[in-house]
Design a protein around this motif. Sequence first.
Motif, PDB file in Angstrom:
ATOM      1  N   ALA A  33       0.834  -1.204   0.000  1.00 37.48           N
ATOM      2  CA  ALA A  33       0.000   0.000   0.000  1.00 37.48           C
ATOM      3  C   ALA A  33       0.867   1.251   0.000  1.00 37.48           C
ATOM      4  O   ALA A  33       0.555   2.241  -0.686  1.00 37.48           O
ATOM      5  N   ALA A  34       1.958   1.235   0.751  1.00 36.22           N
ATOM      6  CA  ALA A  34       2.874   2.379   0.763  1.00 36.22           C
ATOM      7  C   ALA A  34       3.475   2.605  -0.620  1.00 36.22           C
ATOM      8  O   ALA A  34       3.580   3.746  -1.095  1.00 36.22           O
ATOM      9  N   VAL A  35       3.849   1.513  -1.293  1.00 39.71           N
ATOM     10  CA  VAL A  35       4.403   1.624  -2.643  1.00 39.71           C
ATOM     11  C   VAL A  35       3.360   2.192  -3.605  1.00 39.71           C
ATOM     12  O   VAL A  35       3.658   3.057  -4.435  1.00 39.71           O
ATOM     13  N   ALA A  36       2.126   1.718  -3.491  1.00 37.45           N
ATOM     14  CA  ALA A  36       1.061   2.217  -4.359  1.00 37.45           C
ATOM     15  C   ALA A  36       0.813   3.701  -4.103  1.00 37.45           C
ATOM     16  O   ALA A  36       0.582   4.474  -5.044  1.00 37.45           O
ATOM     17  N   GLU A  37       0.868   4.112  -2.849  1.00 36.86           N
ATOM     18  CA  GLU A  37       0.704   5.537  -2.520  1.00 36.86           C
ATOM     19  C   GLU A  37       1.819   6.370  -3.151  1.00 36.86           C
ATOM     20  O   GLU A  37       1.581   7.456  -3.679  1.00 36.86           O
ATOM     21  N   ARG A  38       3.025   5.844  -3.119  1.00 38.75           N
ATOM     22  CA  ARG A  38       4.143   6.557  -3.749  1.00 38.75           C
ATOM     23  C   ARG A  38       3.930   6.673  -5.254  1.00 38.75           C
ATOM     24  O   ARG A  38       4.258   7.685  -5.867  1.00 38.75           O
ATOM     25  N   GLY A  39       3.333   5.631  -5.843  1.00 37.87           N
ATOM     26  CA  GLY A  39       3.017   5.693  -7.259  1.00 37.87           C
ATOM     27  C   GLY A  39       1.990   6.753  -7.582  1.00 37.87           C
ATOM     28  O   GLY A  39       1.927   7.253  -8.710  1.00 37.87           O
ATOM     29  N   ASN A  40       1.188   7.114  -6.596  1.00 39.87           N
ATOM     30  CA  ASN A  40       0.204   8.192  -6.741  1.00 39.87           C
ATOM     31  C   ASN A  40       0.759   9.531  -6.258  1.00 39.87           C
ATOM     32  O   ASN A  40       0.006  10.452  -5.961  1.00 39.87           O
ATOM     33  N   GLU A  41       2.094   9.604  -6.148  1.00 38.24           N
ATOM     34  CA  GLU A  41       2.827  10.833  -5.835  1.00 38.24           C
ATOM     35  C   GLU A  41       2.651  11.310  -4.393  1.00 38.24           C
ATOM     36  O   GLU A  41       2.827  12.494  -4.091  1.00 38.24           O
ATOM     37  N   ALA A  42       2.325  10.385  -3.485  1.00 36.73           N
ATOM     38  CA  ALA A  42       2.301  10.736  -2.064  1.00 36.73           C
ATOM     39  C   ALA A  42       3.729  10.962  -1.584  1.00 36.73           C
ATOM     40  O   ALA A  42       4.660  10.260  -1.999  1.00 36.73           O
ATOM     41  N   THR A  43       3.931  11.953  -0.724  1.00 36.98           N
ATOM     42  CA  THR A  43       5.253  12.214  -0.168  1.00 36.98           C
ATOM     43  C   THR A  43       5.490  11.296   1.025  1.00 36.98           C
ATOM     44  O   THR A  43       4.551  10.739   1.610  1.00 36.98           O
ATOM     45  N   TRP A  44       6.763  11.160   1.403  1.00 31.99           N
ATOM     46  CA  TRP A  44       7.077  10.357   2.578  1.00 31.99           C
ATOM     47  C   TRP A  44       6.477  10.984   3.830  1.00 31.99           C
ATOM     48  O   TRP A  44       6.049  10.270   4.747  1.00 31.99           O
ATOM     49  N   ARG A  45       6.403  12.292   3.867  1.00 29.37           N
ATOM     50  CA  ARG A  45       5.789  12.947   5.022  1.00 29.37           C
ATOM     51  C   ARG A  45       4.309  12.586   5.123  1.00 29.37           C
ATOM     52  O   ARG A  45       3.802  12.324   6.222  1.00 29.37           O
ATOM     53  N   GLU A  46       3.616  12.576   3.991  1.00 27.13           N
ATOM     54  CA  GLU A  46       2.196  12.208   4.005  1.00 27.13           C
ATOM     55  C   GLU A  46       2.006  10.765   4.449  1.00 27.13           C
ATOM     56  O   GLU A  46       1.080  10.455   5.216  1.00 27.13           O
ATOM     57  N   LEU A  47       2.894   9.880   4.002  1.00 23.31           N
ATOM     58  CA  LEU A  47       2.794   8.489   4.434  1.00 23.31           C
ATOM     59  C   LEU A  47       3.107   8.348   5.915  1.00 23.31           C
ATOM     60  O   LEU A  47       2.482   7.553   6.619  1.00 23.31           O
ATOM     61  N   ALA A  50       0.716   6.850   8.916  1.00 24.82           N
ATOM     62  CA  ALA A  50       1.160   5.695   9.706  1.00 24.82           C
ATOM     63  C   ALA A  50       1.543   6.057  11.134  1.00 24.82           C
ATOM     64  O   ALA A  50       1.970   5.183  11.898  1.00 24.82           O
ATOM     65  N   GLY A  51       1.398   7.346  11.487  1.00 28.21           N
ATOM     66  CA  GLY A  51       1.752   7.766  12.838  1.00 28.21           C
ATOM     67  C   GLY A  51       3.242   7.759  13.094  1.00 28.21           C
ATOM     68  O   GLY A  51       3.691   7.390  14.192  1.00 28.21           O
ATOM     69  N   MET A  52       4.021   8.135  12.081  1.00 28.33           N
ATOM     70  CA  MET A  52       5.469   8.188  12.226  1.00 28.33           C
ATOM     71  C   MET A  52       5.994   9.374  11.437  1.00 28.33           C
ATOM     72  O   MET A  52       5.239  10.042  10.721  1.00 28.33           O
ATOM     73  N   SER A  53       7.276   9.669  11.575  1.00 26.72           N
ATOM     74  CA  SER A  53       7.855  10.769  10.812  1.00 26.72           C
ATOM     75  C   SER A  53       8.038  10.376   9.353  1.00 26.72           C
ATOM     76  O   SER A  53       8.042   9.190   9.002  1.00 26.72           O
ATOM     77  N   GLY A  54       8.225  11.381   8.508  1.00 27.75           N
ATOM     78  CA  GLY A  54       8.473  11.098   7.106  1.00 27.75           C
ATOM     79  C   GLY A  54       9.760  10.318   6.907  1.00 27.75           C
ATOM     80  O   GLY A  54       9.834   9.430   6.043  1.00 27.75           O
TER      81      GLY A  54
END
Length: 303
Positions: free
Chosen positions: A90-104, A108-112
Amino acid sequence: MTGSPISYAVLSSGIPDDPNLGAAPEDSPEVPVMYTARSLAALEVAGLAAQVSDAARALAPRALDSEAHGALLADAIAVRALADRFVAAAAVAERGNEATWRELGDAAGMSGSTAHSTWKSAEADWETAYLDVLSAAVLGDPDLDATRRAARLDTWIGAHGGDESAPGPVAARLELLSTDGEAEQLARLDTRLLEQDTEPDPELYAALVLRRAEVDEALAAALAPRLRREQLRRAAANRAYARELVAELPAAVAARYRERLDTPKIAEYASSDVPAPVPIPTVVASIGPTESATAESDSAPPL
């Protein structure tokens, strides 16, 4: 992909073993069907969601069984491991949709930076896995065909309470690569095959060269007449080289490609305002197969 937190098993070994799914068709597509990395990453998530659901549901009735000590815990840990793969996909798919590490990280309740360190290897492995899936598409491998996988997931969703009237909840959302995008990804695949330590698989490389010829022909159709001839020269040279490569394959394998080899996708030249293509023998004599096979397009951007 050794050591990866995701094995991409849905694309490489199938959707959950469920009698409602039915068998995938055995016929191979006439020509490769290639989807975007974003769509295939989402397909991976959908398939893992089905696997997690089936695994957890199978465990529920066994929770009160008096099995050997540790069996229930071992089964629960196995479900959790599958769920961890689901989360990473799911994280990989979000990155494919141009989500930033900060958004992820926020989700997920953690830092970028923690999100990056947690899933960066999964993202890198997906880039490699995507080229593996494209290789399978070039070969027309039914076991790795994303269209069939999506159709089987649609059946699974309908069998487990989904809206059967919806037109393909998974399959209908897959995005085909544009012709330009396919040309870029085929060039990346070509580069990887030529740079690896071992010789490329003969059938894969023959199929790849043929597909590049077909894509070049499709690209030519969108060009102005004065630019079209050069694009077709490259396509014709690739097609001639593909003939040479296919001729070296076992007869039964070569037969799969004969019709495509003899049917250039240049029907648009029946139009009176488009100059006729250069005959293939002339192109081969002036360019030669070796040059066409090693010519590369501009590097594609990272997935």
